[in-house]
Scaffold this active site. Structure first.
Site, PDB file in Angstrom:
ATOM      1  N   THR A  84     -16.968 173.987  23.838  1.00 47.96           N
ATOM      2  CA  THR A  84     -16.213 173.167  24.809  1.00 47.96           C
ATOM      3  C   THR A  84     -14.619 173.544  24.611  1.00 47.96           C
ATOM      4  OG1 THR A  84     -15.827 170.915  25.642  1.00 47.96           O
ATOM      5  CG2 THR A  84     -16.284 171.197  22.995  1.00 47.96           C
ATOM      6  N   ARG A  85     -13.925 173.331  25.609  1.00 47.68           N
ATOM      7  CA  ARG A  85     -12.681 173.244  25.506  1.00 47.68           C
ATOM      8  C   ARG A  85     -12.137 171.913  25.576  1.00 47.68           C
ATOM      9  NH1 ARG A  85     -11.197 178.755  25.548  1.00 47.68           N
ATOM     10  NH2 ARG A  85     -12.555 179.821  26.609  1.00 47.68           N
ATOM     11  N   ASN A  86     -12.928 170.843  25.676  1.00 49.23           N
ATOM     12  CA  ASN A  86     -12.600 169.678  26.089  1.00 49.23           C
ATOM     13  C   ASN A  86     -12.449 168.985  24.746  1.00 49.23           C
ATOM     14  OD1 ASN A  86     -12.740 166.748  26.322  1.00 49.23           O
ATOM     15  ND2 ASN A  86     -13.593 166.868  28.473  1.00 49.23           N
ATOM     16  N   LYS A 146     -14.531 165.376  24.176  1.00 54.61           N
ATOM     17  CA  LYS A 146     -15.976 165.861  23.746  1.00 54.61           C
ATOM     18  C   LYS A 146     -16.189 166.221  22.418  1.00 54.61           C
ATOM     19  CE  LYS A 146     -18.511 167.662  27.496  1.00 54.61           C
ATOM     20  NZ  LYS A 146     -18.949 169.057  28.101  1.00 54.61           N
ATOM     21  N   HIS A 153     -24.998 158.441  25.624  1.00 53.09           N
ATOM     22  CA  HIS A 153     -25.909 159.618  26.041  1.00 53.09           C
ATOM     23  C   HIS A 153     -25.731 160.748  25.332  1.00 53.09           C
ATOM     24  CE1 HIS A 153     -21.943 159.213  27.786  1.00 53.09           C
ATOM     25  NE2 HIS A 153     -21.764 160.430  27.967  1.00 53.09           N
ATOM     26  N   ASP A 188     -23.380 169.834  28.213  1.00 53.36           N
ATOM     27  CA  ASP A 188     -23.112 169.632  29.450  1.00 53.36           C
ATOM     28  C   ASP A 188     -23.396 168.001  29.999  1.00 53.36           C
ATOM     29  OD1 ASP A 188     -21.526 171.337  31.549  1.00 53.36           O
ATOM     30  OD2 ASP A 188     -23.112 170.546  32.584  1.00 53.36           O
TER      31      ASP A 188
HETATM   32  P1  ITT Z   1     -16.533 171.606  28.641  1.00 53.76           P
HETATM   33  O1  ITT Z   1     -17.535 172.432  29.940  1.00 53.76           O
HETATM   34  O2  ITT Z   1     -15.485 172.570  28.279  1.00 53.76           O
HETATM   35  O3  ITT Z   1     -17.384 171.461  27.367  1.00 53.76           O
HETATM   36  P2  ITT Z   1     -16.070 169.551  30.616  1.00 53.76           P
HETATM   37  O4  ITT Z   1     -14.986 168.529  30.533  1.00 53.76           O
HETATM   38  O5  ITT Z   1     -15.807 170.624  31.871  1.00 53.76           O
HETATM   39  O6  ITT Z   1     -15.680 170.530  29.345  1.00 53.76           O
HETATM   40  P3  ITT Z   1     -18.517 168.818  31.183  1.00 53.76           P
HETATM   41  O7  ITT Z   1     -18.726 169.681  32.574  1.00 53.76           O
HETATM   42  O8  ITT Z   1     -19.813 168.382  30.678  1.00 53.76           O
HETATM   43  O9  ITT Z   1     -17.381 169.219  30.274  1.00 53.76           O
HETATM   44  O10 ITT Z   1     -18.117 167.137  31.754  1.00 53.76           O
HETATM   45  C1  ITT Z   1     -17.826 166.905  33.034  1.00 53.76           C
HETATM   46  C2  ITT Z   1     -17.042 165.606  33.083  1.00 53.76           C
HETATM   47  O11 ITT Z   1     -17.769 164.543  32.965  1.00 53.76           O
HETATM   48  C3  ITT Z   1     -15.978 165.583  32.059  1.00 53.76           C
HETATM   49  O12 ITT Z   1     -15.008 166.318  32.574  1.00 53.76           O
HETATM   50  C4  ITT Z   1     -15.640 164.137  32.071  1.00 53.76           C
HETATM   51  O13 ITT Z   1     -14.774 163.789  33.302  1.00 53.76           O
HETATM   52  C5  ITT Z   1     -16.861 163.669  32.317  1.00 53.76           C
HETATM   53  N1  ITT Z   1     -17.659 162.967  31.082  1.00 53.76           N
HETATM   54  C6  ITT Z   1     -18.252 163.899  30.346  1.00 53.76           C
HETATM   55  N2  ITT Z   1     -18.799 162.987  29.253  1.00 53.76           N
HETATM   56  C7  ITT Z   1     -18.160 161.913  29.424  1.00 53.76           C
HETATM   57  C8  ITT Z   1     -18.453 160.573  28.687  1.00 53.76           C
HETATM   58  O14 ITT Z   1     -18.791 160.530  27.764  1.00 53.76           O
HETATM   59  N3  ITT Z   1     -17.595 159.543  29.178  1.00 53.76           N
HETATM   60  C9  ITT Z   1     -16.885 159.687  30.342  1.00 53.76           C
HETATM   61  N4  ITT Z   1     -16.798 160.691  31.198  1.00 53.76           N
HETATM   62  C10 ITT Z   1     -17.557 161.642  30.697  1.00 53.76           C
END
Ligand code: ITT
Length: 220
Positions: free
Chosen positions: A19-21, A24, A191, A81
């Site tokens: 992940t780049r987030n 997370k 989750h 994801d």
């Molecule tokens: P990576 O793919 O690099 O992991 P991303 O932010 O694109 O990062 P996702 O596609 O899995 O990751 O996440 C989709 C979005 O859903 C994320 O950008 C958040 O806005 C939201 N999200 C994910 N997990 C969440 C959480 O625990 N609480 C609130 N929003 C969440």
């Protein structure tokens, strides 16, 4: 790119989180902290190519992210994801949760768009859930686990903690949004925590075996 994982084993017990987030990554590290692994994220590998999240489902995207990063680095890789699935919107934003309000959308943009789309929908029908799929990819295995957390979408944002849609996600049994919870509580019931806790036995098994899930990655 230089790489320090030349040995046939993984003595530092390194696990890449694909992940780049950073939000997370922080949560994943916290939930898995008892495993005593060294956690790396894609921020530690700035030269790796972007992964296009073009899967039709959350599962496909999780497996794709973990597989590509494992193939590039040779290290065991865990990808998350996650999608927010809102019942009255037919499961949207779902797989498009990160770009709901556009490719460069911020968390706030996505929350505003969700509020607009749900305008006028009364509370009992504002049900939603987060669905998280974890994919662990090693040289000879792909393992996935899933976690779901049920809630309601509020009509305004509440709380400063968490990230993404957390200020709108009301968890009824606790009388709080995820963003109003202490991180320790979210990391116990979310989750992501559910999916990670199901993954823990597989990680324990992987890191207790001889070869530590390594393969011949391009950057070795
Ligand atoms: P990576 O793919 O690099 O992991 P991303 O932010 O694109 O990062 P996702 O596609 O899995 O990751 O996440 C989709 C979005 O859903 C994320 O950008 C958040 O806005 C939201 N999200 C994910 N997990 C969440 C959480 O625990 N609480 C609130 N929003 C969440």
């Amino acid at each position: 790119m230089g790489c320090s994982f030349r040995s046939a084993t993984n003595p530092k017990k390194q696990l890449i989180i694909a992940t780049r987030n950073p939000d997370k990554f922080r949560e994943i590290r916290a939930v898995l902290s008892d495993l005593k692994l060294e956690f790396l994220s894609l921020i530690d590998f700035p030269d790796l190519p972007e992964i296009e999240e073009d899967g039709q489902t959350i599962e496909e995207n999780a497996i794709k992210k973990a597989t590509e990063i494992h193939n590039h680095t040779g290290l065991p890789c865990l990808a998350d994801d996650t999608g927010l699935e809102v019942d009255s919107l037919g499961g949207a934003p779902g797989v498009y949760s990160s770009r709901y309000a556009g490719e460069t959308a911020t968390y706030a943009d996505n929350c505003r768009k969700l509020l607009e789309e749900m305008e006028g929908i009364p509370y009992p029908q504002r049900t939603a859930h987060f669905r998280c799929v974890m994919a662990l990819v090693t040289k000879n295995k792909v393992i996935t686990t899933e976690g779901v957390c049920e809630g309601y979408i509020l009509t305004q944002m509440r709380g400063q903690n968490g990230f993404g849609y957390d200020p709108l996600f009301w968890v009824e049994p606790y009388g709080k949004t995820f963003a109003e919870m202490e991180p320790e509580l979210k990391n116990r019931i979310s989750h992501r925590a559910i999916a990670l806790n199901k993954m823990k036995p597989h990680l324990l098994n992987l890191f207790s075996t001889e070869d530590f899930g390594l393969c011949s990655g391009k950057f070795k």
